[in-house]
Design a protein around this motif. Sequence first.
Motif, PDB file in Angstrom:
ATOM      1  N   VAL A 245      68.594  75.296  68.120  1.00  0.00           N
ATOM      2  CA  VAL A 245      68.049  73.949  67.907  1.00  0.00           C
ATOM      3  C   VAL A 245      66.889  73.862  66.520  1.00  0.00           C
ATOM      4  CG1 VAL A 245      66.317  72.134  68.596  1.00  0.00           C
ATOM      5  CG2 VAL A 245      67.769  73.125  69.893  1.00  0.00           C
ATOM      6  N   SER A 246      67.371  72.883  65.614  1.00  0.00           N
ATOM      7  CA  SER A 246      66.800  72.954  64.392  1.00  0.00           C
ATOM      8  C   SER A 246      66.158  71.430  64.095  1.00  0.00           C
ATOM      9  CB  SER A 246      67.253  73.479  63.166  1.00  0.00           C
ATOM     10  OG  SER A 246      66.696  73.456  61.890  1.00  0.00           O
ATOM     11  N   ASN A 247      65.059  71.247  63.473  1.00  0.00           N
ATOM     12  CA  ASN A 247      64.607  69.892  63.226  1.00  0.00           C
ATOM     13  C   ASN A 247      64.647  69.835  61.492  1.00  0.00           C
ATOM     14  OD1 ASN A 247      62.453  71.165  62.318  1.00  0.00           O
ATOM     15  ND2 ASN A 247      60.914  70.389  63.740  1.00  0.00           N
ATOM     16  N   GLY A 248      65.376  70.368  60.832  1.00  0.00           N
ATOM     17  CA  GLY A 248      65.309  70.277  59.433  1.00  0.00           C
ATOM     18  C   GLY A 248      65.902  69.002  59.141  1.00  0.00           C
ATOM     19  N   SER A 249      66.675  68.434  59.945  1.00  0.00           N
ATOM     20  CA  SER A 249      67.197  67.157  59.295  1.00  0.00           C
ATOM     21  C   SER A 249      66.095  65.935  59.553  1.00  0.00           C
ATOM     22  CB  SER A 249      68.496  66.825  59.823  1.00  0.00           C
ATOM     23  OG  SER A 249      68.154  66.634  61.497  1.00  0.00           O
ATOM     24  N   GLY A 250      65.027  66.285  60.148  1.00  0.00           N
ATOM     25  CA  GLY A 250      64.093  65.188  60.746  1.00  0.00           C
ATOM     26  C   GLY A 250      64.136  64.874  62.164  1.00  0.00           C
ATOM     27  N   HIS A 251      65.397  65.488  62.728  1.00  0.00           N
ATOM     28  CA  HIS A 251      65.679  65.275  64.031  1.00  0.00           C
ATOM     29  C   HIS A 251      66.178  66.623  64.769  1.00  0.00           C
ATOM     30  CE1 HIS A 251      65.546  60.840  63.841  1.00  0.00           C
ATOM     31  NE2 HIS A 251      66.309  61.072  62.883  1.00  0.00           N
ATOM     32  N   LYS A 252      65.781  66.855  65.901  1.00  0.00           N
ATOM     33  CA  LYS A 252      66.048  68.089  66.700  1.00  0.00           C
ATOM     34  C   LYS A 252      67.576  68.090  67.049  1.00  0.00           C
ATOM     35  CE  LYS A 252      61.671  69.705  68.518  1.00  0.00           C
ATOM     36  NZ  LYS A 252      61.006  70.398  69.691  1.00  0.00           N
ATOM     37  N   GLU A 253      68.324  68.805  66.315  1.00  0.00           N
ATOM     38  CA  GLU A 253      69.674  68.926  66.489  1.00  0.00           C
ATOM     39  C   GLU A 253      70.135  70.275  66.813  1.00  0.00           C
ATOM     40  OE1 GLU A 253      71.470  66.349  66.690  1.00  0.00           O
ATOM     41  OE2 GLU A 253      70.432  64.622  65.112  1.00  0.00           O
ATOM     42  N   ILE A 254      71.507  70.384  67.359  1.00  0.00           N
ATOM     43  CA  ILE A 254      71.838  71.703  67.502  1.00  0.00           C
ATOM     44  C   ILE A 254      72.666  72.598  66.572  1.00  0.00           C
ATOM     45  CG2 ILE A 254      73.416  73.020  69.196  1.00  0.00           C
ATOM     46  CD1 ILE A 254      72.184  71.101  71.357  1.00  0.00           C
ATOM     47  N   TYR A 255      72.487  73.468  66.060  1.00  0.00           N
ATOM     48  CA  TYR A 255      73.442  74.172  65.085  1.00  0.00           C
ATOM     49  C   TYR A 255      73.953  75.575  65.746  1.00  0.00           C
ATOM     50  CZ  TYR A 255      70.810  71.082  61.834  1.00  0.00           C
ATOM     51  OH  TYR A 255      70.233  70.139  60.918  1.00  0.00           O
ATOM     52  N   GLN A 256      75.021  75.764  64.923  1.00  0.00           N
ATOM     53  CA  GLN A 256      75.809  77.166  65.281  1.00  0.00           C
ATOM     54  C   GLN A 256      75.670  78.165  64.045  1.00  0.00           C
ATOM     55  OE1 GLN A 256      79.614  76.897  66.698  1.00  0.00           O
ATOM     56  NE2 GLN A 256      79.455  74.753  66.987  1.00  0.00           N
TER      57      GLN A 256
ATOM     58  N   ASP B 205      76.542  81.667  57.955  1.00  0.00           N
ATOM     59  CA  ASP B 205      77.383  80.570  58.217  1.00  0.00           C
ATOM     60  C   ASP B 205      76.751  79.426  59.102  1.00  0.00           C
ATOM     61  OD1 ASP B 205      79.918  79.279  58.199  1.00  0.00           O
ATOM     62  OD2 ASP B 205      80.797  80.340  59.797  1.00  0.00           O
ATOM     63  N   VAL B 206      75.701  79.065  58.984  1.00  0.00           N
ATOM     64  CA  VAL B 206      75.043  77.936  59.679  1.00  0.00           C
ATOM     65  C   VAL B 206      75.894  76.737  59.657  1.00  0.00           C
ATOM     66  CG1 VAL B 206      73.011  76.654  59.957  1.00  0.00           C
ATOM     67  CG2 VAL B 206      72.894  78.948  59.337  1.00  0.00           C
ATOM     68  N   ARG B 207      76.085  76.058  60.681  1.00  0.00           N
ATOM     69  CA  ARG B 207      76.753  74.820  60.845  1.00  0.00           C
ATOM     70  C   ARG B 207      76.402  73.743  61.767  1.00  0.00           C
ATOM     71  NH1 ARG B 207      83.268  76.440  60.526  1.00  0.00           N
ATOM     72  NH2 ARG B 207      83.109  78.052  59.019  1.00  0.00           N
ATOM     73  N   ARG B 208      76.081  72.547  61.510  1.00  0.00           N
ATOM     74  CA  ARG B 208      75.536  71.553  62.477  1.00  0.00           C
ATOM     75  C   ARG B 208      76.378  71.246  63.379  1.00  0.00           C
ATOM     76  NH1 ARG B 208      72.079  66.112  60.420  1.00  0.00           N
ATOM     77  NH2 ARG B 208      71.969  65.164  62.337  1.00  0.00           N
ATOM     78  N   PHE B 209      75.931  71.166  64.595  1.00  0.00           N
ATOM     79  CA  PHE B 209      76.928  70.932  65.838  1.00  0.00           C
ATOM     80  C   PHE B 209      76.913  69.328  66.291  1.00  0.00           C
ATOM     81  CE2 PHE B 209      77.880  71.036  70.329  1.00  0.00           C
ATOM     82  CZ  PHE B 209      79.389  70.934  70.355  1.00  0.00           C
ATOM     83  N   THR B 210      75.513  68.912  66.366  1.00  0.00           N
ATOM     84  CA  THR B 210      75.249  67.684  66.999  1.00  0.00           C
ATOM     85  C   THR B 210      74.583  66.749  66.032  1.00  0.00           C
ATOM     86  OG1 THR B 210      73.043  68.067  67.770  1.00  0.00           O
ATOM     87  CG2 THR B 210      74.648  68.364  69.362  1.00  0.00           C
TER      88      THR B 210
END
Length: 440
Positions: free
Chosen positions: A180-191, A198-203
Amino acid sequence: MIRRPLTLVLPMLIAMLLPWPTFAAQYNYIDISNPFLRKTPIAVPTFKAAAQDPAAMSVARATSERLAYYLTFTGYFTISDPDAFLEDPQTMNITGSGIRFRNWTAIGAELLVTGGVVARDGGVEFELRLFDTVKQKMVVGKRYRGSADDHRQVARRFGSEVVFAITGSRGFFDSKIAFVSNGSGHKEIYQCAFDGSDVRRFTRHNSISLFPDWSSDGRWIAYTTYAGKGPEIRIQHVTEKRTARINKPGLQAVPAWVPGKFELAASLSFSGDQEIYLLTGNGKVIKRLTSSVGIDVEPTWSPDGKRMAFVSKRSGNPQIYIFDTVSGRAQRLTFEGRYNTQPSWSPKGDRIAYSAMHNGVIDIFTINPEGGEPTQLTENQGNNEAPSWAPDGSLIAFSSTREGKSRIYAMTAYGTDQRRLLTLPGEQSNPKWSPNILNP
């Protein structure tokens, strides 16, 4: 014993077992169950490029450097200093018959990786071998064909061969980590890949999404999100636009997939208190697993799927219990401290990692599923939470505030070699290691 020739056809990459005129064998050089593991010195010279071809030379250097990095990441090896080499990697024999093994044992290298790279017909051929310098024998050899861009994949594949040859374990090079990362301003799931690359946003819910968990085949991630009216569990395919939900009212939290099945456990409150239920992978309730006064949450399964550890407040404060699916009975596991949460069962089945409040901060411990004294893995480095095991049980990913903001770290199963995996905007938490899911 020589293994039969094997050809693996992959997207843009072909791998074959190299022939060897003497008997090559697999040895358990490293006892990965030993908490006082001695790292094995291994030399990984820059691989040779045919005819000093500039393009091949660049690929050769990148492949050898990447392989050395991957082997170091395991915690099993120390990489021999190239400045100490008594052989010139660009002129030495790489096939074994002409290797002067004493020149490698003299600098302390017990293992040696040799490699050659040839650019041919618009593609690249790689030949990689692992030698035991003491026994003067090849342990494993592979030939790969692909493109120049496949050098990371080649390093990962051969790294898996090295780890398997010396430990008997397939390692974790084919795994990923959800977090989980909140770098976008919201808590989203990444891989990301196992090493944080190779970080990629999932949600993309623009809300709060937490507690990701991978299915055994790596094709689905279940997680809790507040994207609707309240916390609900979504079951989402990793690559396709397919999603399932649980059609029950109330709170839904912390899903955990059953090993080897398209089923998961989750904490639901539609019947009153939060209890743990068994669900299909499509979100249908199969049966209720726990029943107590006080909430039951955070399930995690034993590797055989016959037992489930979870957190309950039935004793008055959060403690870890183990539920037996055959007898239907639950027994308390943790007794030290008043706050023990976030259990994670090792893929080996021998330990459960968890977070516990200790001297006013949260640290990570492990304990035998049969009970006994817990072992503390982190100490005096901020709050450390949400442990998650690598698929071979050798490493643990976790989140920590030791550098201020919450970041994702990894350490060995015994608490050594603690290092940060990645740094992104915002904070990162809730890591969850996948099974080995990439193509072999």
